[in-house]
Design an enzyme around this catalytic site. Structure first.
Site, mmCIF file in Angstrom:
data_model
loop_
_atom_site.group_PDB
_atom_site.id
_atom_site.type_symbol
_atom_site.label_atom_id
_atom_site.label_comp_id
_atom_site.label_asym_id
_atom_site.label_seq_id
_atom_site.Cartn_x
_atom_site.Cartn_y
_atom_site.Cartn_z
ATOM 1 N N SER A 24 45.948 40.237 45.131
ATOM 2 C CA SER A 24 45.913 40.786 43.711
ATOM 3 C C SER A 24 44.447 40.486 42.874
ATOM 4 O O SER A 24 44.296 41.120 41.832
ATOM 5 C CB SER A 24 47.150 40.591 42.974
ATOM 6 O OG SER A 24 48.324 41.010 43.588
ATOM 7 N N HIS A 84 45.016 46.519 48.136
ATOM 8 C CA HIS A 84 45.767 46.144 47.148
ATOM 9 C C HIS A 84 47.023 47.018 46.951
ATOM 10 O O HIS A 84 46.878 47.885 46.247
ATOM 11 C CB HIS A 84 45.063 45.691 45.835
ATOM 12 C CG HIS A 84 46.182 45.127 44.833
ATOM 13 N ND1 HIS A 84 45.912 45.497 43.490
ATOM 14 C CD2 HIS A 84 47.199 44.421 45.106
ATOM 15 C CE1 HIS A 84 46.951 44.786 42.957
ATOM 16 N NE2 HIS A 84 47.766 44.177 43.879
ATOM 17 N N GLU A 98 44.708 49.978 45.791
ATOM 18 C CA GLU A 98 43.249 49.952 45.334
ATOM 19 C C GLU A 98 42.344 49.397 46.661
ATOM 20 O O GLU A 98 42.740 48.615 47.340
ATOM 21 C CB GLU A 98 43.438 48.546 44.143
ATOM 22 C CG GLU A 98 43.709 49.333 42.861
ATOM 23 C CD GLU A 98 43.642 48.003 41.980
ATOM 24 O OE1 GLU A 98 43.336 48.298 40.863
ATOM 25 O OE2 GLU A 98 43.897 46.787 42.573
ATOM 26 N N ASN A 101 45.136 45.045 38.037
ATOM 27 C CA ASN A 101 45.679 44.031 37.464
ATOM 28 C C ASN A 101 44.823 43.444 36.079
ATOM 29 O O ASN A 101 45.195 42.752 35.556
ATOM 30 C CB ASN A 101 45.686 43.009 38.538
ATOM 31 C CG ASN A 101 46.916 43.063 39.152
ATOM 32 O OD1 ASN A 101 47.883 43.473 38.549
ATOM 33 N ND2 ASN A 101 46.891 42.751 40.659
#
Length: 285
Positions: free
Chosen positions: A122, A143, A155, A193
């Site tokens: 992450s 991700h 991602e 994130n």
């Protein structure tokens, strides 16, 4: 380009790993799910079975389709067995960069020269992890979001030396799995994130300042903006200790005060209240 991927190894049978393995098997790929203990892989496989059974009950899948998915998944606790025949290895172990680097060093010796390495991290640097291998061009960030079976986005994180061929291969794979890939450069927190941290940290600070209860902060964001979960609910779901590691990484990497962890978050983790997994976080379970 994704046609070259037939066999996928998923390392880590926990919250993310078992879900990733299930999605790949549903996409028609042969999957080996590996973890360090037999009890972990058994637990991961049981979660897959429960999810598939739920899909059958909701009439989203037939029993025959569920059986076919399970037939494409093998489990093991042996890293060599898991990786030696894989065209793609997706790492989904603990969010500890040194642990990840160590396993990629081992994989680099085990895996075939054409094998692509993907990390489901992450926050950690894809370039930094790739540097411990001899295949930086075949190293990429992939991700996924929790739960992998339901969230469409993935991602795709391009390291400094990731080749365009590798990027396109993984993008094609995501689409074959029914996912929607977004591509970004290697940077702290990537896209989602990085934005999430600002939203969560400011919400937690509102609570620290006594402006509102955490329940009302969650409710405000859900009723005002249509969010499915508020920041406190989401923190409890993903694990507050995991979320804190992300905040600390972002703060360290960028030096920006906006990413500094809120006091209530730090204290919950120190108390061992990580959320759903421990039965208590901001909420009780």
């Amino acid at each position: 380009m994704s046609a070259q991927i037939k066999n996928i190894c998923v390392l880590g049978a926990g919250t993310m790993g078992h879900g990733i393995a299930q999605v790949c098997a549903q996409g028609g790929f042969r999957v080996i799910l590996e973890d360090i203990k037999e009890e972990f892989v058994k637990a991961g496989l049981e979660k897959i079975k429960r999810f598939l059974q739920g899909s059958i009950q909701r009439q989203k899948m037939s029993q025959e389709e569920a059986n076919a998915v399970l037939s494409r998944i093998e489990t093991t606790t042996d890293l060599v067995t898991a990786a030696k025949g894989a065209d793609l290895v997706i790492e989904a172990i603990v969010e500890d960069v040194e642990a990840k680097k160590e396993i990629f060093k081992q994989l680099d010796q085990i895996s075939a020269s054409h094998t692509i390495f993907a990390s489901n991290t992450s926050y950690q640097s894809i370039t930094g992890m790739a540097a411990v291998t001899q295949r930086q061009d075949k190293f990429i960030g992939m991700h996924w979001f929790n739960p992998p079976q339901l969230i469409r986005g993935i991602e795709i994180v391009r390291g400094e030396k990731t080749s365009e061929e590798t990027v396109q291969t993984i993008v094609d794979l995501c689409r074959r799995l029914g996912k929607e890939p977004v591509i970004c450069k290697d940077s702290p927190g990537f896209i989602a994130n990085r934005l999430l941290q600002v939203w969560r940290n400011e919400s937690f600070r509102l609570y620290d300042e006594g402006i509102a209860s955490f329940e009302d902060i969650d409710k405000a964001l859900k009723v005002a903006y249509g969010f499915r979960m508020g920041p406190f609910e989401l923190g409890d779901l993903v694990g507050l200790e995991v979320a804190l590691e992300g905040s600390e990484t972002m703060y360290r990497e960028t030096g920006r005060d906006i990413f500094r962890p809120a006091r209530c978050h730090v204290m919950k983790v120190r108390a061992g209240e990580y959320g759903r997994k421990t039965g208590a976080g901001f909420y009780r379970y």
